[in-house]
Structure formats: structure tokens, C-alpha cells
Design a protein around this motif. Structure first.
Motif, PDB file in Angstrom:
ATOM      1  N   MET A  50       0.821  -1.341  -0.047  1.00  8.97           N
ATOM      2  CA  MET A  50       0.243  -0.348  -0.082  1.00  8.97           C
ATOM      3  C   MET A  50       1.000   1.205   0.071  1.00  8.97           C
ATOM      4  N   GLY A  51       1.846   1.184   0.346  1.00  9.51           N
ATOM      5  CA  GLY A  51       3.148   2.582  -0.098  1.00  9.51           C
ATOM      6  C   GLY A  51       2.958   2.396  -0.631  1.00  9.51           C
ATOM      7  N   ILE A  52       3.685   1.803  -2.400  1.00 16.28           N
ATOM      8  CA  ILE A  52       3.523   2.055  -3.856  1.00 16.28           C
ATOM      9  C   ILE A  52       2.779   3.423  -4.053  1.00 16.28           C
ATOM     10  N   PRO A  53       3.152   4.322  -4.407  1.00 15.52           N
ATOM     11  CA  PRO A  53       2.531   4.890  -5.134  1.00 15.52           C
ATOM     12  C   PRO A  53       1.025   4.811  -5.982  1.00 15.52           C
ATOM     13  N   ALA A  54       0.247   5.015  -6.224  1.00 15.26           N
ATOM     14  CA  ALA A  54      -0.934   4.845  -7.256  1.00 15.26           C
ATOM     15  C   ALA A  54      -0.884   3.139  -7.481  1.00 15.26           C
ATOM     16  N   LEU A  55      -0.608   2.746  -6.869  1.00 17.48           N
ATOM     17  CA  LEU A  55      -0.349   1.350  -7.348  1.00 17.48           C
ATOM     18  C   LEU A  55      -0.371   0.245  -6.413  1.00 17.48           C
ATOM     19  N   GLY A  56      -0.394   0.726  -5.452  1.00 20.33           N
ATOM     20  CA  GLY A  56      -0.551  -0.311  -4.215  1.00 20.33           C
ATOM     21  C   GLY A  56      -1.940  -0.798  -3.897  1.00 20.33           C
ATOM     22  N   GLU A  57      -2.845  -0.158  -3.822  1.00 25.53           N
ATOM     23  CA  GLU A  57      -4.871  -0.876  -3.980  1.00 25.53           C
ATOM     24  C   GLU A  57      -4.324  -1.606  -5.431  1.00 25.53           C
ATOM     25  N   LEU A  58      -4.510  -1.552  -5.971  1.00 25.40           N
ATOM     26  CA  LEU A  58      -4.610  -2.500  -7.565  1.00 25.40           C
ATOM     27  C   LEU A  58      -3.727  -3.275  -7.434  1.00 25.40           C
ATOM     28  N   LEU A  59      -2.247  -3.521  -6.600  1.00 22.05           N
ATOM     29  CA  LEU A  59      -1.875  -4.807  -6.482  1.00 22.05           C
ATOM     30  C   LEU A  59      -1.791  -5.366  -5.435  1.00 22.05           C
ATOM     31  N   LEU A  60      -2.636  -4.850  -4.380  1.00 25.72           N
ATOM     32  CA  LEU A  60      -3.049  -5.709  -3.075  1.00 25.72           C
ATOM     33  C   LEU A  60      -4.962  -6.643  -3.911  1.00 25.72           C
ATOM     34  N   GLN A 209      11.994  -0.165 -16.406  1.00 26.51           N
ATOM     35  CA  GLN A 209      11.159   1.057 -14.711  1.00 26.51           C
ATOM     36  C   GLN A 209      10.057   0.462 -13.922  1.00 26.51           C
ATOM     37  N   LEU A 210      10.132   1.726 -13.126  1.00 22.40           N
ATOM     38  CA  LEU A 210       8.450   0.695 -12.330  1.00 22.40           C
ATOM     39  C   LEU A 210       7.553   0.746 -13.223  1.00 22.40           C
ATOM     40  N   THR A 211       7.111   1.303 -13.784  1.00 23.76           N
ATOM     41  CA  THR A 211       5.613   1.503 -14.699  1.00 23.76           C
ATOM     42  C   THR A 211       6.039  -0.090 -15.475  1.00 23.76           C
ATOM     43  N   PRO A 212       6.781  -0.090 -16.323  1.00 21.87           N
ATOM     44  CA  PRO A 212       6.150  -1.248 -17.283  1.00 21.87           C
ATOM     45  C   PRO A 212       6.776  -2.471 -16.215  1.00 21.87           C
ATOM     46  N   LEU A 213       7.742  -2.530 -15.227  1.00 20.27           N
ATOM     47  CA  LEU A 213       7.465  -4.164 -14.753  1.00 20.27           C
ATOM     48  C   LEU A 213       6.483  -4.240 -13.608  1.00 20.27           C
ATOM     49  N   MET A 214       5.770  -3.043 -13.590  1.00 23.87           N
ATOM     50  CA  MET A 214       4.230  -3.375 -13.147  1.00 23.87           C
ATOM     51  C   MET A 214       2.838  -3.492 -13.705  1.00 23.87           C
ATOM     52  N   ASN A 215       3.255  -3.242 -14.883  1.00 21.18           N
ATOM     53  CA  ASN A 215       2.717  -4.096 -16.239  1.00 21.18           C
ATOM     54  C   ASN A 215       2.980  -5.649 -16.816  1.00 21.18           C
ATOM     55  N   MET A 216       3.861  -5.276 -16.343  1.00 23.66           N
ATOM     56  CA  MET A 216       4.829  -6.859 -16.619  1.00 23.66           C
ATOM     57  C   MET A 216       4.073  -8.070 -15.252  1.00 23.66           C
ATOM     58  N   LEU A 217       3.716  -7.510 -14.640  1.00 21.14           N
ATOM     59  CA  LEU A 217       2.959  -8.554 -13.370  1.00 21.14           C
ATOM     60  C   LEU A 217       1.982  -7.870 -13.204  1.00 21.14           C
ATOM     61  N   LEU A 218       0.986  -7.538 -13.588  1.00 22.01           N
ATOM     62  CA  LEU A 218      -0.189  -7.605 -14.065  1.00 22.01           C
ATOM     63  C   LEU A 218      -1.122  -7.921 -15.111  1.00 22.01           C
TER      64      LEU A 218
END
Length: 306
Positions: A50-60, A209-218
Motif C-alpha cells: 500500500m506504500g507504492i504510489p498509485a499502484l498499491g491498492e491495485l496490486l493488493l 522502470q517501475l511502470t513497465p514492471l508493474m504492467n508485466m506483473l499485472l
């Protein structure tokens, strides 16, 4: 049978308590230690996500979908394994089949017993996560009560899925032709999954970077967030209850209850005959070995010869 089962459960609980005090202390220590350690562990993980900005709730939310998808598969396999030993390898079940009791009642009672034996670990394993989630968001204790109520139809639905898979596997494994076809199909699926599976390159991850990494995980976890999965319905109920989205909560609760009632109806009125035939097939296999032909093929050949 209910009174006999109640007495058996009471005796199984009294026996360790009246026996070794050390063993009882070790078991209780493990239970409380598991809940304390993993509640703290999950709380730290939720706080980090939840400490990740703008993506915490989506990842949770995606973490909930993945976790309950794995737990759903685990619960279905647990019902399959426990059901095989309860339905077909239990001496008590074989004895009940010789009594003047309808086999439908025997199957229904053993299904309830299998569901209870296989489902208690589901609440035990997922409890620390939900407790940590409730503590982090400072939710009311009624959140845990509501989740426990929702767990019951979900566990019942997973038990129905596992029982039908068990009945199908017993029928498939009895005949040599269908058994070989099953092995070939399973091997082909494993080869296909290996061909389509794309492992993640760790060196490539460090350069992203963080954004492409999050896109890959999702993207790689999208399969666990499909709306047709029962685990998705349960996750949506939990998230809706925590956010007080009552309309969405009501919809997914009704979806789970309706599918669980449909599954229970199929167990009560459709699967008992299949169970009786499968029990007969297993006795044939014990006495005469694996069948080269199914009973349907034998009947067809007999009619053709006539």
C-alpha cells in the motif's frame, strides 16, 4: 449417523487432551504461533504494497485474486483426495453399502463428511491474511464475521467441483483406453504449457522502470482475475465488504450462493448413481484387475452378437 459422527469427533478431541500434555501444548503452540507470525508477516507485506504510489491498492487486489485462485485449486484437490479415501477406500462406507440404507443417503452423508474434513484448512490458512488486512485498514470485527459466512458457500462449491472431478477420474481410470487417452491429453497439455510459458529474465527486470514492471506483473497474473472463476467472486466479496460497496457485495454473494446451490442440487440428485457405479467398478478392479473394455463397450458388443 450424525450422532455416531458427533461421538467420534468428541472422542478424537478428548483423546489427545487426556493423553500427552506435551503433545497438546505443542499443537496449540503451533496454531497460535502460526497465526501470530503470519498475521504480522502479512501486515508488513500489506503495508509495503500500500506504500507504492498509485499502484498499491491495485496490486493488493491482484494479490487477493492470485491467493484465492491457488486456495480454490488446493481446496478442490483436497476434496478430491479426501473424497477418494472416504467414498471408495473407507471400510465404514463399504459396510454402509451392505446395510438396508439407500446408497444415495450414504453418498450424501460421506459428501458432507468430506467437505468438512477438506475445508477446515482453507479458513486456517487464509485467516492470518484477512486478519492482517482488517487490522491494517482498521475494519470492524464484523468484517471477519461476514467473510466467514461467505466462506461456507464457497467451500461447498469447491467441494462439489472436487467431487465431480473425482467421479470422472474414477470412471476414466477404470478403463485402459480412456486411461491412456487421459495420460496422452495430460502430457500434451504440459508440453503446450511449457511451450507457451515465458519465464521472466531477472537481468531484464533490473533494467525496467517501475511502470513497465508493474504492467508485466499485472499482465502475467491476469489469468487469476477472470470473472468466471469462483475465486474471483470470493475476492470481489471480500474487497467489496472492506470498501462498503454493498451493491457489488450483494451481487457476488448471490452469484456464489446460486452456484453452490446448483452444485449441491447436482450432488443430491445426479451424482449418487455415478458414485454407486464407480464403487462397483472399484470392486471389480480389486477382484479382477483393470478392465480392458468399459461396461458400455461390453453391452454394445453383447447386443451386436445377439
Amino acid at each position: 449417523m450424525l450422532d455416531v459422527t458427533r461421538r467420534q469427533v468428541v472422542n478424537r478431541i478428548r483423546r489427545p487432551v487426556q493423553g500427552s500434555k506435551l503433545m497438546t501444548a505443542v499443537i496449540l503452540g503451533f496454531i497460535f504461533g502460526y497465526w501470530i507470525f503470519f498475521t504480522r508477516f502479512f501486515w508488513e507485506g500489506i503495508r509495503f504494497i500500500m506504500g507504492i504510489p498509485a499502484l498499491g491498492e491495485l496490486l493488493l487486489n491482484r494479490m487477493f485474486y492470485i491467493l484465492f485462485a491457488f486456495l480454490m485449486v488446493m481446496l478442490a484437490f483436497s476434496c478430491l483426495i479426501v473424497g477418494y479415501s472416504t467414498f471408495f477406500k473407507n471400510r465404514e462406507t463399504q459396510w454402509h453399502m451392505t446395510l438396508p440404507v439407500p446408497y444415495q443417503d450414504v453418498f450424501r452423508w460421506k459428501f458432507a463428511e468430506t467437505t468438512l474434513l477438506a475445508s477446515w484448512a482453507f479458513l486456517f490458512l487464509s485467516g492470518p491474511l484477512l486478519l492482517a488486512y482488517a487490522i491494517y485498514l482498521k475494519l470492524s470485527p464484523w468484517f471477519l464475521v461476514g467473510v466467514s459466512v461467505i466462506y461456507f458457500p464457497f467451500a461447498l462449491l469447491c467441494a462439489v467441483i472436487g467431487t465431480w472431478c473425482l467421479l470422472a477420474l474414477v470412471r476414466i481410470m477404470h478403463n485402459r483406453l480412456t486411461r491412456n487417452l487421459f495420460y496422452i491429453s495430460a502430457g500434451a497439455l504440459l508440453i503446450l504449457a511449457y511451450a507457451l510459458f515465458k519465464p521472466v529474465n531477472e537481468e531484464h527486470l533490473q533494467e525496467l522502470q517501475l511502470t513497465p514492471l508493474m504492467n508485466m506483473l499485472l499482465e502475467n497474473s491476469q489469468a487469476a482475475a477472470q470473472p468466471f472463476l469462483p475465486s474471483y467472486w470470493l475476492s470481489a466479496c471480500i474487497l467489496s465488504l472492506s470498501n462498503e460497496l454493498w451493491a457489488k457485495l450483494t451481487f457476488f454473494v448471490l452469484v456464489i450462493i446460486s452456484h453452490s446451490l446448483l452444485g449441491v442440487w447436482s450432488i443430491l440428485f445426479l451424482s449418487a448413481g455415478v458414485f454407486y457405479e464407480n464403487a462397483s467398478l472399484i470392486q471389480d478392479r480389486i477382484l479382477h484387475g483393470a478392465a480392458l473394455k468399459s461396461r458400455t463397450q461390453v453391452r454394445w458388443a453383447t447386443r451386436t452378437a445377439r
